[in-house]
Write a protein that holds these residues in place. Structure first.
Motif, PDB file in Angstrom:
ATOM      1  N   ILE A  51      50.579 -34.089 -14.373  1.00  0.00           N
ATOM      2  CA  ILE A  51      51.477 -33.469 -13.534  1.00  0.00           C
ATOM      3  C   ILE A  51      52.856 -33.908 -14.201  1.00  0.00           C
ATOM      4  CG2 ILE A  51      52.715 -33.008 -11.465  1.00  0.00           C
ATOM      5  CD1 ILE A  51      49.727 -33.185 -10.173  1.00  0.00           C
ATOM      6  N   ARG A  52      53.002 -35.329 -14.393  1.00  0.00           N
ATOM      7  CA  ARG A  52      54.361 -35.731 -14.658  1.00  0.00           C
ATOM      8  C   ARG A  52      54.711 -35.305 -16.031  1.00  0.00           C
ATOM      9  NH1 ARG A  52      51.856 -40.711 -13.224  1.00  0.00           N
ATOM     10  NH2 ARG A  52      52.321 -41.061 -10.751  1.00  0.00           N
ATOM     11  N   ALA A  53      53.839 -35.082 -16.977  1.00  0.00           N
ATOM     12  CA  ALA A  53      53.956 -34.635 -18.434  1.00  0.00           C
ATOM     13  C   ALA A  53      54.042 -32.996 -18.410  1.00  0.00           C
ATOM     14  CB  ALA A  53      53.011 -34.896 -19.352  1.00  0.00           C
ATOM     15  N   GLN A  54      54.006 -32.292 -17.256  1.00  0.00           N
ATOM     16  CA  GLN A  54      54.034 -30.947 -17.059  1.00  0.00           C
ATOM     17  C   GLN A  54      53.011 -30.335 -17.951  1.00  0.00           C
ATOM     18  OE1 GLN A  54      57.905 -29.855 -17.631  1.00  0.00           O
ATOM     19  NE2 GLN A  54      58.821 -30.795 -16.045  1.00  0.00           N
ATOM     20  N   ARG A  55      51.710 -30.883 -17.758  1.00  0.00           N
ATOM     21  CA  ARG A  55      50.685 -30.220 -18.649  1.00  0.00           C
ATOM     22  C   ARG A  55      49.733 -29.680 -17.726  1.00  0.00           C
ATOM     23  NH1 ARG A  55      47.974 -34.232 -22.350  1.00  0.00           N
ATOM     24  NH2 ARG A  55      46.813 -32.384 -23.164  1.00  0.00           N
ATOM     25  N   TYR A  56      50.216 -28.523 -17.070  1.00  0.00           N
ATOM     26  CA  TYR A  56      49.445 -27.983 -15.981  1.00  0.00           C
ATOM     27  C   TYR A  56      48.162 -27.257 -16.392  1.00  0.00           C
ATOM     28  CZ  TYR A  56      53.972 -28.809 -13.619  1.00  0.00           C
ATOM     29  OH  TYR A  56      55.148 -29.618 -13.183  1.00  0.00           O
ATOM     30  N   GLU A  57      48.380 -26.621 -17.495  1.00  0.00           N
ATOM     31  CA  GLU A  57      47.272 -25.862 -18.293  1.00  0.00           C
ATOM     32  C   GLU A  57      45.919 -26.715 -18.364  1.00  0.00           C
ATOM     33  OE1 GLU A  57      49.049 -28.129 -21.491  1.00  0.00           O
ATOM     34  OE2 GLU A  57      49.811 -26.685 -20.068  1.00  0.00           O
ATOM     35  N   VAL A  58      45.964 -27.979 -18.598  1.00  0.00           N
ATOM     36  CA  VAL A  58      45.119 -28.967 -18.664  1.00  0.00           C
ATOM     37  C   VAL A  58      44.280 -28.863 -17.426  1.00  0.00           C
ATOM     38  CG1 VAL A  58      43.998 -31.165 -19.497  1.00  0.00           C
ATOM     39  CG2 VAL A  58      45.894 -30.056 -20.657  1.00  0.00           C
ATOM     40  N   LEU A  59      45.042 -29.213 -16.341  1.00  0.00           N
ATOM     41  CA  LEU A  59      44.480 -29.563 -15.024  1.00  0.00           C
ATOM     42  C   LEU A  59      43.930 -28.076 -14.641  1.00  0.00           C
ATOM     43  CD1 LEU A  59      47.571 -31.448 -13.101  1.00  0.00           C
ATOM     44  CD2 LEU A  59      44.825 -32.061 -13.636  1.00  0.00           C
ATOM     45  N   VAL A  60      44.445 -27.040 -14.927  1.00  0.00           N
ATOM     46  CA  VAL A  60      44.038 -25.747 -14.494  1.00  0.00           C
ATOM     47  C   VAL A  60      42.667 -25.421 -15.297  1.00  0.00           C
ATOM     48  CG1 VAL A  60      44.096 -23.064 -14.673  1.00  0.00           C
ATOM     49  CG2 VAL A  60      46.177 -24.476 -13.951  1.00  0.00           C
ATOM     50  N   ASP A  61      42.495 -26.143 -16.360  1.00  0.00           N
ATOM     51  CA  ASP A  61      41.079 -25.660 -16.900  1.00  0.00           C
ATOM     52  C   ASP A  61      40.092 -26.823 -16.110  1.00  0.00           C
ATOM     53  OD1 ASP A  61      41.976 -24.074 -18.953  1.00  0.00           O
ATOM     54  OD2 ASP A  61      42.315 -25.694 -20.448  1.00  0.00           O
ATOM     55  N   LEU A  62      40.375 -27.842 -15.725  1.00  0.00           N
ATOM     56  CA  LEU A  62      39.631 -28.719 -15.296  1.00  0.00           C
ATOM     57  C   LEU A  62      39.196 -28.207 -13.875  1.00  0.00           C
ATOM     58  CD1 LEU A  62      38.031 -31.590 -14.770  1.00  0.00           C
ATOM     59  CD2 LEU A  62      40.247 -32.406 -13.933  1.00  0.00           C
ATOM     60  N   LEU A  63      40.047 -27.981 -13.129  1.00  0.00           N
ATOM     61  CA  LEU A  63      39.790 -27.133 -11.858  1.00  0.00           C
ATOM     62  C   LEU A  63      38.945 -25.807 -11.895  1.00  0.00           C
ATOM     63  CD1 LEU A  63      43.398 -27.336 -10.211  1.00  0.00           C
ATOM     64  CD2 LEU A  63      41.396 -28.882  -9.738  1.00  0.00           C
ATOM     65  N   ARG A  64      39.065 -25.235 -13.012  1.00  0.00           N
ATOM     66  CA  ARG A  64      37.998 -24.028 -13.243  1.00  0.00           C
ATOM     67  C   ARG A  64      36.659 -24.562 -13.485  1.00  0.00           C
ATOM     68  NH1 ARG A  64      42.336 -20.995 -16.722  1.00  0.00           N
ATOM     69  NH2 ARG A  64      43.084 -19.547 -15.415  1.00  0.00           N
TER      70      ARG A  64
END
Length: 74
Positions: A51-64
């Motif tokens: 989140i701090r690095a604004q790498r939201y797409e990585v988190l979205v993939d994990l959440l999926r």
């Protein structure tokens, strides 16, 4: 028209947190732990690091993946 600076980041973060809260059934302590703890699926980084690095797409993939696993375990 472009939004205010940081508006997209805030929107992304709100969406991510909404899914995390749903996944953890609204348990704030579990959400906070999930956000802080290093995660092997994130290469040992915590979700907050991303989140701090604004790498939201990585988190979205994990959440999926997390939601898909939850759906198959029913």
């Amino acid at each position: 028209m472009a939004g205010k600076p940081g508006e997209d980041d805030r929107s992304n973060l709100e969406k991510i947190l909404e899914v995390v809260y749903l996944y953890h059934h609204g348990d704030r302590a579990k959400v906070e732990t999930w956000l802080r703890e290093p995660n092997s699926q994130l290469g040992g980084q915590s979700p907050m690091d991303l989140i701090r690095a604004q790498r939201y797409e990585v988190l979205v993939d994990l959440l999926r993946m997390m939601v898909a696993e939850m759906d198959t375990s029913r």
